[in-house]
Design an enzyme around this catalytic site. Structure first.
Site, PDB file in Angstrom:
ATOM      1  N   HIS A 192      -3.204  -1.827  17.203  1.00  0.00           N
ATOM      2  CA  HIS A 192      -3.999  -2.829  16.497  1.00  0.00           C
ATOM      3  C   HIS A 192      -5.403  -3.001  17.043  1.00  0.00           C
ATOM      4  O   HIS A 192      -6.168  -3.829  16.545  1.00  0.00           O
ATOM      5  CB  HIS A 192      -3.241  -4.165  16.466  1.00  0.00           C
ATOM      6  CG  HIS A 192      -1.994  -4.071  15.665  1.00  0.00           C
ATOM      7  ND1 HIS A 192      -0.793  -3.708  16.219  1.00  0.00           N
ATOM      8  CD2 HIS A 192      -1.792  -4.193  14.326  1.00  0.00           C
ATOM      9  CE1 HIS A 192       0.117  -3.655  15.252  1.00  0.00           C
ATOM     10  NE2 HIS A 192      -0.466  -3.931  14.111  1.00  0.00           N
ATOM     11  N   HIS A 216       0.841  -1.205   0.000  1.00  0.00           N
ATOM     12  CA  HIS A 216       0.000   0.000   0.000  1.00  0.00           C
ATOM     13  C   HIS A 216       0.870   1.247   0.000  1.00  0.00           C
ATOM     14  O   HIS A 216       2.104   1.176  -0.049  1.00  0.00           O
ATOM     15  CB  HIS A 216      -1.007  -0.032   1.155  1.00  0.00           C
ATOM     16  CG  HIS A 216      -0.403  -0.081   2.529  1.00  0.00           C
ATOM     17  ND1 HIS A 216       0.436   0.890   3.008  1.00  0.00           N
ATOM     18  CD2 HIS A 216      -0.528  -0.991   3.531  1.00  0.00           C
ATOM     19  CE1 HIS A 216       0.801   0.584   4.235  1.00  0.00           C
ATOM     20  NE2 HIS A 216       0.239  -0.556   4.576  1.00  0.00           N
ATOM     21  N   LYS A 275      -7.728  -1.317   6.685  1.00  0.00           N
ATOM     22  CA  LYS A 275      -8.660  -2.144   5.920  1.00  0.00           C
ATOM     23  C   LYS A 275     -10.081  -1.915   6.396  1.00  0.00           C
ATOM     24  O   LYS A 275     -11.004  -1.790   5.606  1.00  0.00           O
ATOM     25  CB  LYS A 275      -8.301  -3.616   6.162  1.00  0.00           C
ATOM     26  CG  LYS A 275      -7.652  -4.274   4.980  1.00  0.00           C
ATOM     27  CD  LYS A 275      -7.756  -5.762   5.161  1.00  0.00           C
ATOM     28  CE  LYS A 275      -6.470  -6.414   4.745  1.00  0.00           C
ATOM     29  NZ  LYS A 275      -6.321  -7.774   5.204  1.00  0.00           N
ATOM     30  N   HIS A 288       4.057   1.486   2.246  1.00  0.00           N
ATOM     31  CA  HIS A 288       5.247   0.786   1.741  1.00  0.00           C
ATOM     32  C   HIS A 288       5.829   1.539   0.543  1.00  0.00           C
ATOM     33  O   HIS A 288       7.033   1.658   0.386  1.00  0.00           O
ATOM     34  CB  HIS A 288       4.891  -0.641   1.306  1.00  0.00           C
ATOM     35  CG  HIS A 288       4.069  -1.398   2.310  1.00  0.00           C
ATOM     36  ND1 HIS A 288       2.857  -1.942   2.011  1.00  0.00           N
ATOM     37  CD2 HIS A 288       4.299  -1.671   3.615  1.00  0.00           C
ATOM     38  CE1 HIS A 288       2.369  -2.548   3.075  1.00  0.00           C
ATOM     39  NE2 HIS A 288       3.218  -2.395   4.074  1.00  0.00           N
ATOM     40  N   LYS A 334      -6.335   6.960  10.274  1.00  0.00           N
ATOM     41  CA  LYS A 334      -5.320   5.952  10.043  1.00  0.00           C
ATOM     42  C   LYS A 334      -5.717   5.154   8.798  1.00  0.00           C
ATOM     43  O   LYS A 334      -6.898   4.880   8.601  1.00  0.00           O
ATOM     44  CB  LYS A 334      -5.300   5.028  11.264  1.00  0.00           C
ATOM     45  CG  LYS A 334      -4.037   4.272  11.421  1.00  0.00           C
ATOM     46  CD  LYS A 334      -4.048   3.415  12.656  1.00  0.00           C
ATOM     47  CE  LYS A 334      -3.098   2.281  12.420  1.00  0.00           C
ATOM     48  NZ  LYS A 334      -3.014   1.329  13.461  1.00  0.00           N
ATOM     49  N   CYS A 346       1.676  -8.850  21.463  1.00  0.00           N
ATOM     50  CA  CYS A 346       0.707  -8.403  20.454  1.00  0.00           C
ATOM     51  C   CYS A 346       1.120  -8.971  19.116  1.00  0.00           C
ATOM     52  O   CYS A 346       2.196  -8.660  18.600  1.00  0.00           O
ATOM     53  CB  CYS A 346       0.635  -6.880  20.380  1.00  0.00           C
ATOM     54  SG  CYS A 346      -0.355  -6.356  18.950  1.00  0.00           S
ATOM     55  N   CYS A 381       1.706  -6.352  16.278  1.00  0.00           N
ATOM     56  CA  CYS A 381       3.023  -5.694  16.328  1.00  0.00           C
ATOM     57  C   CYS A 381       4.137  -6.733  16.214  1.00  0.00           C
ATOM     58  O   CYS A 381       5.289  -6.379  16.046  1.00  0.00           O
ATOM     59  CB  CYS A 381       3.249  -4.971  17.653  1.00  0.00           C
ATOM     60  SG  CYS A 381       2.094  -3.678  18.061  1.00  0.00           S
ATOM     61  N   CYS A 398      -4.043  -3.210  22.598  1.00  0.00           N
ATOM     62  CA  CYS A 398      -2.885  -2.587  21.962  1.00  0.00           C
ATOM     63  C   CYS A 398      -3.413  -1.394  21.143  1.00  0.00           C
ATOM     64  O   CYS A 398      -4.289  -1.586  20.292  1.00  0.00           O
ATOM     65  CB  CYS A 398      -2.180  -3.592  21.048  1.00  0.00           C
ATOM     66  SG  CYS A 398      -1.158  -2.781  19.799  1.00  0.00           S
TER      67      CYS A 398
HETATM   68  N1  MSP Z   1       8.351  -6.346   8.987  1.00  0.00           N
HETATM   69  C1  MSP Z   1       8.539  -5.186   9.777  1.00  0.00           C
HETATM   70  C2  MSP Z   1       9.854  -4.515   9.432  1.00  0.00           C
HETATM   71  C3  MSP Z   1      11.077  -5.361   9.557  1.00  0.00           C
HETATM   72  S1  MSP Z   1      12.513  -4.520   9.052  1.00  0.00           S
HETATM   73  C4  MSP Z   1      13.762  -5.526   9.469  1.00  0.00           C
HETATM   74  C5  MSP Z   1       7.385  -4.204   9.544  1.00  0.00           C
HETATM   75  N2  MSP Z   1       6.716  -4.346   8.401  1.00  0.00           N
HETATM   76  S2  MSP Z   1       5.464  -3.446   7.921  1.00  0.00           S
HETATM   77  O1  MSP Z   1       4.948  -4.111   6.748  1.00  0.00           O
HETATM   78  O2  MSP Z   1       4.564  -3.224   8.992  1.00  0.00           O
HETATM   79  O3  MSP Z   1       6.104  -2.112   7.418  1.00  0.00           O
HETATM   80  C6  MSP Z   1       6.300  -1.008   8.270  1.00  0.00           C
HETATM   81  C7  MSP Z   1       6.817   0.128   7.426  1.00  0.00           C
HETATM   82  O4  MSP Z   1       5.892   0.432   6.355  1.00  0.00           O
HETATM   83  C8  MSP Z   1       6.969   1.445   8.158  1.00  0.00           C
HETATM   84  O5  MSP Z   1       8.147   1.520   8.920  1.00  0.00           O
HETATM   85  C9  MSP Z   1       6.949   2.401   6.980  1.00  0.00           C
HETATM   86  O6  MSP Z   1       8.182   2.309   6.312  1.00  0.00           O
HETATM   87  C10 MSP Z   1       5.861   1.828   6.101  1.00  0.00           C
HETATM   88  N3  MSP Z   1       4.522   2.327   6.459  1.00  0.00           N
HETATM   89  C11 MSP Z   1       3.413   1.568   6.620  1.00  0.00           C
HETATM   90  N4  MSP Z   1       2.339   2.374   6.868  1.00  0.00           N
HETATM   91  C12 MSP Z   1       2.716   3.662   6.892  1.00  0.00           C
HETATM   92  C13 MSP Z   1       2.049   4.888   7.097  1.00  0.00           C
HETATM   93  N5  MSP Z   1       0.735   4.980   7.303  1.00  0.00           N
HETATM   94  N6  MSP Z   1       2.812   6.022   7.086  1.00  0.00           N
HETATM   95  C14 MSP Z   1       4.153   5.980   6.851  1.00  0.00           C
HETATM   96  N7  MSP Z   1       4.791   4.826   6.639  1.00  0.00           N
HETATM   97  C15 MSP Z   1       4.114   3.653   6.655  1.00  0.00           C
HETATM   98  O7  MSP Z   1       7.174  -3.347  10.374  1.00  0.00           O
END
Ligand code: MSP
Length: 487
Positions: A151, A22, A307, A25, A304, A130, A133, A148
């Protein structure tokens, strides 16, 4: 200009494959791509890593919910990330998956070294976890109703035999390293947050799980699976082919990229990157990453992205509306990296219309049409001194903002350049100018401004800017034969 072949290693987080790619990412990954392309263009030998995080109970349960075999499920979602990054023109050096054998081998070795150095011991974890997380949490982290807050779910109570890492041994050392900027944490507000957390004191952490089945077993105790976060962090080494055995010779050539220059993350995963990961590296006597940059979170219309709320923006929707380069641009221009930002489709659309269609796109067409009208095909590539001065000043400001990882502000500088071009055209009115030489001078200056704008924007919009950059050949600016609509 830096020495050629100086190394530069930049990483993105590994995204969980419980969900499709999304906007969150997409933003971090494009940001990394722009920084990597920028360094590459300065002559650095750049390595840019991306990938997916595929182990742990959250992923295993997502596969069950989707009625799929776990491996097939992770293969499918990981491929979706890869496809989207390819489509988005993400110029990554390697895409690492935590279910790959090369990753498993590196993780086993790293854990063995932690044990050999006496930083691991057996104990009992009795507390909360959690799954959202994928993190052990404290009662104090929960909201008023005991959920949490990230979530909106009640955490599980777990009591199990685990292996622990002596994180507490590194508290003082980390405070010193961070205070002295030996380990840079940026922006400044995030550095303060980490120091504040460290000052409350560090507790040892559990690094394995007994009840989880989907993951990498501890090499010396197969009844335990390595805690998913500990394992995922090690990707920053395994993507460089760690373990770097001397006997592997040429295959270990990626070792030269360690330590990482920037771990790019968002604020949600700061503690893992700024505390646990550096402590793990200190325990095996590895160099620490030079910088951890944690950008803010964004909300969509003040909410936020989730989904349940149905307000998730996908990269595909962005490409359909703005094209790939347009999507890269609007997202980077709208989201400020050092703070939280609220965005909306309306803001993105306005940005596209104002900056790209009406500003850069329009100026480009205007100049081509004028060159054709005046039958000017070629220009020498040299602008007037005062024009050069403006370009140089803006280029300098642009680079300062890029180095601060403030792409939205860097983009504002490029807009200053196109605004300057528009006011230059309005002032000099080449469409009224009868003197041929004067006319040529105005258009040469205009092409120069545009060309330099495109140079600044090259890492952000590689394809569109290439159309403009192609007008320079053998130090001459060649006016396109036909009008071109950039956007
Ligand atoms: N798998 C772990 C990371 C492991 S790194 C060794 C994780 N994954 S995640 O899919 O939840 O991705 C988190 C990252 O996605 C955030 O740190 C950021 O880079 C990005 N983001 C996801 N949602 C976001 C927002 N709403 N706003 C900004 N960045 C966001 O955590």
């Amino acid at each position: 200009m830096q020495e050629k072949n100086e190394n530069f290693f930049i990483t993105t987080p590994l995204y969980y494959v419980n969900d499709k790619p999304h906007l969150g990412h997409f933003y971090t990954t494009v940001l990394g791509d722009v920084l990597a392309r920028n360094k590459k263009s300065q002559g650095f030998d750049t390595f840019f890593s991306v990938g997916t995080d595929e182990h742990g109970s959250k992923i295993a349960n997502a596969a069950i919910i989707n009625k799929q075999n776990t491996q097939e499920f992770v293969d499918k979602i990981s491929q979706q990330f890869k496809d989207i990054w390819n489509k988005a023109n993400i110029n990554y050096s390697d895409f690492i998956r935590t279910t790959e054998n090369r990753h498993k081998k590196g993780v086993e070795r790293f854990l063995q070294d932690l044990k050999k150095n006496n930083y691991l011991y057996q104990g009992v974890y009795n507390g909360l976890y959690c799954e959202g997380c994928e993190s052990f949490i404290q009662k104090s982290d929960l909201n008023e109703i005991g959920f949490c807050p990230n979530h909106n779910k009640k955490p599980e109570k777990i009591k199990e035999k685990n292996w622990f890492f002596k994180l507490s041994s590194f508290e003082k050392k980390l405070i010193l390293l961070i205070k002295n900027n030996k380990l840079k944490i940026e922006p400044e507000s995030r550095k303060k947050e980490v120091l504040g957390f460290l000052k409350q004191g560090l507790k040892d952490i559990s690094i394995s799980r007994e009840s989880v089945k989907w993951g990498i077993p501890l090499p010396w105790d197969k009844s335990q699976i390595v805690y998913v976060w500990i394992e995922a962090l090690i990707n920053y080494l395994t993507v460089l082919d760690y373990p770097w055995e001397k006997s592997r010779g040429a295959s270990c050539k990626s070792q030269k990229y360690w330590p990482a220059d920037i771990h790019l993350i968002a604020k949600d995963i700061l503690k893992f990157h700024a505390i646990i990961w550096p402590a793990m590296l200190l325990a095996v006597r590895f160099d620490l990453p030079k910088k951890i940059f944690a950008h803010g979170f964004f909300t969509i219309n003040e909410q936020k992205m989730s989904k349940t709320l149905g307000n998730i923006i996908t990269p595909k929707e962005l490409f359909d509306k703005f094209g790939v380069d347009g999507a890269r641009y609007v997202v980077l221009a709208e989201i400020t990296s050092d703070k939280d930002t609220d965005i909306s489709w309306e803001k993105l659309e306005n940005r596209y219309k104002n900056d790209l269609k009406n500003n850069i796109g329009n100026s480009f067409s205007r100049i081509i049409v004028l060159a054709q009208k005046n039958k000017i095909k070629e220009f020498n590539f040299s602008a007037s001194k005062n024009i050069k001065d403006v370009i140089n000043k803006i280029t300098k400001n642009f680079n300062t903002q890029i180095n601060k990882i403030n792409i939205a502000k860097a983009i504002q500088e490029t807009q200053k350049l196109t605004n300057f071009l528009n006011s230059y055209l309005d002032k000099t009115k080449p469409w009224q100018e009868k003197n041929k030489e004067k006319n040529k001078e105005i258009l040469t200056n205009s092409f120069n401004i545009l060309f330099n704008t495109a140079k600044l924007l090259e890492a952000i919009m590689p394809e569109k800017t290439n159309i403009i950059l192609k007008i320079k050949k053998n130090n001459k600016l060649i006016a396109p034969k036909k009008n071109i609509h950039l956007f």
